[in-house]
Design a protein around this motif. Structure first.
Motif, PDB file in Angstrom:
ATOM      1  N   ASP A   1       0.821  -1.211   0.000  1.00 42.41           N
ATOM      2  CA  ASP A   1       0.000   0.000   0.000  1.00 42.41           C
ATOM      3  C   ASP A   1       0.856   1.264   0.000  1.00 42.41           C
ATOM      4  O   ASP A   1       0.361   2.347  -0.302  1.00 42.41           O
ATOM      5  CB  ASP A   1      -0.922   0.032   1.226  1.00 42.41           C
ATOM      6  N   MET A   2       2.137   1.116   0.358  1.00 45.06           N
ATOM      7  CA  MET A   2       3.021   2.278   0.420  1.00 45.06           C
ATOM      8  C   MET A   2       3.665   2.533  -0.943  1.00 45.06           C
ATOM      9  O   MET A   2       3.773   1.645  -1.787  1.00 45.06           O
ATOM     10  CB  MET A   2       4.092   2.074   1.490  1.00 45.06           C
ATOM     11  N   ASP A   3       4.090   3.780  -1.140  1.00 46.45           N
ATOM     12  CA  ASP A   3       4.742   4.143  -2.394  1.00 46.45           C
ATOM     13  C   ASP A   3       6.207   4.472  -2.151  1.00 46.45           C
ATOM     14  O   ASP A   3       6.746   4.225  -1.066  1.00 46.45           O
ATOM     15  CB  ASP A   3       4.013   5.316  -3.066  1.00 46.45           C
ATOM     16  N   SER A   4       6.859   5.044  -3.145  1.00 47.53           N
ATOM     17  CA  SER A   4       8.292   5.318  -3.052  1.00 47.53           C
ATOM     18  C   SER A   4       8.623   6.383  -2.009  1.00 47.53           C
ATOM     19  O   SER A   4       9.777   6.519  -1.597  1.00 47.53           O
ATOM     20  CB  SER A   4       8.825   5.769  -4.422  1.00 47.53           C
ATOM     21  N   MET A   5       7.598   7.144  -1.572  1.00 49.58           N
ATOM     22  CA  MET A   5       7.821   8.154  -0.540  1.00 49.58           C
ATOM     23  C   MET A   5       7.794   7.555   0.868  1.00 49.58           C
ATOM     24  O   MET A   5       8.022   8.256   1.846  1.00 49.58           O
ATOM     25  CB  MET A   5       6.764   9.251  -0.657  1.00 49.58           C
ATOM     26  N   GLY A   6       7.476   6.270   0.970  1.00 48.42           N
ATOM     27  CA  GLY A   6       7.510   5.591   2.257  1.00 48.42           C
ATOM     28  C   GLY A   6       6.244   5.713   3.085  1.00 48.42           C
ATOM     29  O   GLY A   6       6.255   5.421   4.276  1.00 48.42           O
ATOM     30  N   HIS A   7       5.147   6.157   2.457  1.00 49.34           N
ATOM     31  CA  HIS A   7       3.866   6.214   3.159  1.00 49.34           C
ATOM     32  C   HIS A   7       2.773   5.704   2.238  1.00 49.34           C
ATOM     33  O   HIS A   7       2.993   5.508   1.032  1.00 49.34           O
ATOM     34  CB  HIS A   7       3.550   7.628   3.663  1.00 49.34           C
ATOM     35  N   VAL A   8       1.586   5.464   2.790  1.00 44.70           N
ATOM     36  CA  VAL A   8       0.480   4.922   1.996  1.00 44.70           C
ATOM     37  C   VAL A   8       0.152   5.873   0.848  1.00 44.70           C
ATOM     38  O   VAL A   8      -0.022   7.085   1.058  1.00 44.70           O
ATOM     39  CB  VAL A   8      -0.760   4.702   2.889  1.00 44.70           C
ATOM     40  N   ASN A   9       0.054   5.321  -0.338  1.00 46.33           N
ATOM     41  CA  ASN A   9      -0.255   6.118  -1.523  1.00 46.33           C
ATOM     42  C   ASN A   9      -1.640   6.738  -1.414  1.00 46.33           C
ATOM     43  O   ASN A   9      -2.579   6.118  -0.919  1.00 46.33           O
ATOM     44  CB  ASN A   9      -0.179   5.235  -2.775  1.00 46.33           C
ATOM     45  N   ASN A  10      -1.797   7.977  -1.873  1.00 44.56           N
ATOM     46  CA  ASN A  10      -3.064   8.691  -1.752  1.00 44.56           C
ATOM     47  C   ASN A  10      -4.227   7.958  -2.412  1.00 44.56           C
ATOM     48  O   ASN A  10      -5.365   8.039  -1.944  1.00 44.56           O
ATOM     49  CB  ASN A  10      -2.931  10.091  -2.359  1.00 44.56           C
TER      50      ASN A  10
ATOM     51  N   GLN B   1      -4.842   4.911  -2.391  1.00 41.07           N
ATOM     52  CA  GLN B   1      -5.326   3.820  -1.544  1.00 41.07           C
ATOM     53  C   GLN B   1      -6.479   4.267  -0.653  1.00 41.07           C
ATOM     54  O   GLN B   1      -7.381   3.486  -0.356  1.00 41.07           O
ATOM     55  CB  GLN B   1      -4.177   3.280  -0.685  1.00 41.07           C
ATOM     56  N   TYR B   2      -6.487   5.517  -0.251  1.00 37.89           N
ATOM     57  CA  TYR B   2      -7.575   6.010   0.596  1.00 37.89           C
ATOM     58  C   TYR B   2      -8.911   5.969  -0.148  1.00 37.89           C
ATOM     59  O   TYR B   2      -9.955   5.649   0.438  1.00 37.89           O
ATOM     60  CB  TYR B   2      -7.279   7.433   1.068  1.00 37.89           C
ATOM     61  N   VAL B   3      -8.870   6.295  -1.442  1.00 40.63           N
ATOM     62  CA  VAL B   3     -10.082   6.231  -2.263  1.00 40.63           C
ATOM     63  C   VAL B   3     -10.556   4.787  -2.387  1.00 40.63           C
ATOM     64  O   VAL B   3     -11.751   4.497  -2.322  1.00 40.63           O
ATOM     65  CB  VAL B   3      -9.826   6.841  -3.654  1.00 40.63           C
ATOM     66  N   ARG B   4      -9.623   3.872  -2.529  1.00 37.81           N
ATOM     67  CA  ARG B   4      -9.973   2.455  -2.621  1.00 37.81           C
ATOM     68  C   ARG B   4     -10.591   1.963  -1.315  1.00 37.81           C
ATOM     69  O   ARG B   4     -11.557   1.200  -1.325  1.00 37.81           O
ATOM     70  CB  ARG B   4      -8.728   1.630  -2.958  1.00 37.81           C
ATOM     71  N   TRP B   5     -10.022   2.399  -0.197  1.00 38.54           N
ATOM     72  CA  TRP B   5     -10.599   2.003   1.092  1.00 38.54           C
ATOM     73  C   TRP B   5     -12.012   2.536   1.243  1.00 38.54           C
ATOM     74  O   TRP B   5     -12.899   1.845   1.736  1.00 38.54           O
ATOM     75  CB  TRP B   5      -9.722   2.516   2.232  1.00 38.54           C
ATOM     76  N   ALA B   6     -12.231   3.787   0.827  1.00 46.87           N
ATOM     77  CA  ALA B   6     -13.570   4.377   0.919  1.00 46.87           C
ATOM     78  C   ALA B   6     -14.548   3.601   0.043  1.00 46.87           C
ATOM     79  O   ALA B   6     -15.684   3.327   0.446  1.00 46.87           O
ATOM     80  CB  ALA B   6     -13.527   5.846   0.504  1.00 46.87           C
TER      81      ALA B   6
ATOM     82  N   LYS C   1      -5.332  13.719   6.472  1.00 48.20           N
ATOM     83  CA  LYS C   1      -4.994  14.280   7.781  1.00 48.20           C
ATOM     84  C   LYS C   1      -3.526  14.057   8.148  1.00 48.20           C
ATOM     85  O   LYS C   1      -2.889  14.919   8.731  1.00 48.20           O
ATOM     86  CB  LYS C   1      -5.894  13.674   8.856  1.00 48.20           C
ATOM     87  N   PHE C   2      -2.995  12.881   7.848  1.00 51.08           N
ATOM     88  CA  PHE C   2      -1.578  12.614   8.071  1.00 51.08           C
ATOM     89  C   PHE C   2      -1.191  11.390   7.245  1.00 51.08           C
ATOM     90  O   PHE C   2      -2.047  10.571   6.897  1.00 51.08           O
ATOM     91  CB  PHE C   2      -1.277  12.389   9.564  1.00 51.08           C
ATOM     92  N   PRO C   3       0.089  11.240   6.890  1.00 52.87           N
ATOM     93  CA  PRO C   3       0.520  10.097   6.080  1.00 52.87           C
ATOM     94  C   PRO C   3       0.568   8.820   6.915  1.00 52.87           C
ATOM     95  O   PRO C   3       1.250   8.764   7.944  1.00 52.87           O
ATOM     96  CB  PRO C   3       1.908  10.503   5.594  1.00 52.87           C
ATOM     97  N   MET C   4      -0.149   7.807   6.470  1.00 52.52           N
ATOM     98  CA  MET C   4      -0.141   6.537   7.191  1.00 52.52           C
ATOM     99  C   MET C   4       1.052   5.685   6.775  1.00 52.52           C
ATOM    100  O   MET C   4       1.533   5.773   5.632  1.00 52.52           O
ATOM    101  CB  MET C   4      -1.443   5.764   6.921  1.00 52.52           C
ATOM    102  N   LEU C   5       1.497   4.865   7.712  1.00 53.65           N
ATOM    103  CA  LEU C   5       2.653   4.005   7.473  1.00 53.65           C
ATOM    104  C   LEU C   5       2.303   2.555   7.768  1.00 53.65           C
ATOM    105  O   LEU C   5       1.390   2.264   8.537  1.00 53.65           O
ATOM    106  CB  LEU C   5       3.837   4.431   8.356  1.00 53.65           C
TER     107      LEU C   5
END
Length: 226
Positions: free
Chosen positions: A51-60, A62-67, A110-114
């Motif tokens: 779920d994480m991308d090259s920036m080391g946090h969950v890709n944006n 993914q939040y749409v997919r979760w919703a 709200k904040f980057p998830m890890l």
């Protein structure tokens, strides 16, 4: 800050235990979300490494997919509380009958998830539906278990669509009945959670005042008020 006698430590421990146990109800319930796992879109869904991308946090994205996954599960679970119409609730996700089509979605991060973490996804109706309701605004909260706070909030604009007639329609009776009940559950959840928050705040104020009122605590500050 000043230390506490055993009686106050015991009381503070009970408050801490309550916050640890009911944090989802306090955070989400106070905004009107129903946190019962039987109605949650996603309950303790694990975040995976991918779920994480090259920036080391969950890709944006993914939040749409979760919703989206949360909304699909949210509607399917109505079949469990309304078994008489279970098949109709299942068909909402197919082009065979009346369904809910996503018109648009807005995401506030709200904040980057890890990784590792787990999430909860809750949906709530923004307005009480009626016989003429053909579109619905759904608020979405994506909660982080590790941080115990929202990682993102979404706004979904959903259209009621009759696939057989190939046209927009109003909510069929079986959906309207359940969504009205959901509205009542939301209002009850909010009232209950806010009452709990107010009670906990009063307990904390009592603990703070009781700590400060101790003679040895005041001596630390020369007997003056903080």
């Amino acid at each position: 800050m000043f230390g506490m006698p055993l009686a106050l430590i015991d009381e503070a421990g009970k408050v801490a235990a309550e916050l640890a146990r009911d944090w989802r109800e306090i955070v989400a319930g106070s905004e009107g979300y129903v946190t019962d796992p039987r109605r949650a879109g996603l309950h303790r869904q694990p975040i995976v490494w991918g779920d994480m991308d090259s920036m080391g946090h969950v890709n944006n994205v993914q939040y749409v997919r979760w919703a989206e996954s949360g909304r699909c599960n949210w509607t399917r679970k109505y079949g469990m509380v309304d078994p008489t119409n279970k098949q109709l609730w299942e068909e909402i996700l197919t082009p065979r009958n009346v369904g809910l089509i996503l018109k648009s979605i807005k995401v506030d991060f709200k904040f980057p998830m890890l990784w590792p973490d787990r999430i909860f996804v809750y949906h709530k109706l923004q307005a009480k539906p009626n016989e003429e309701t053909a579109t619905m605004l759904l608020d979405v909260m994506i909660l982080s278990e590790a941080k115990q706070r929202p990682a993102a909030k979404c706004l979904e604009d959903v259209v009621v669509y009759d696939y057989k007639a190939a046209a927009k329609t109003s909510l069929p009776p079986f959906m309207l009945e359940q969504f009205r009940h959901t509205w009542s559950l939301q209002e009850s959840a909010k009232e209950k959670a806010l009452a709990q928050v107010n009670r906990i705040e009063e307990q904390i104020r009592h603990l703070e005042k009781s700590s400060w009122d101790r003679p040895d605590a005041k001596e630390d500050f020369g007997g003056s008020s903080p």
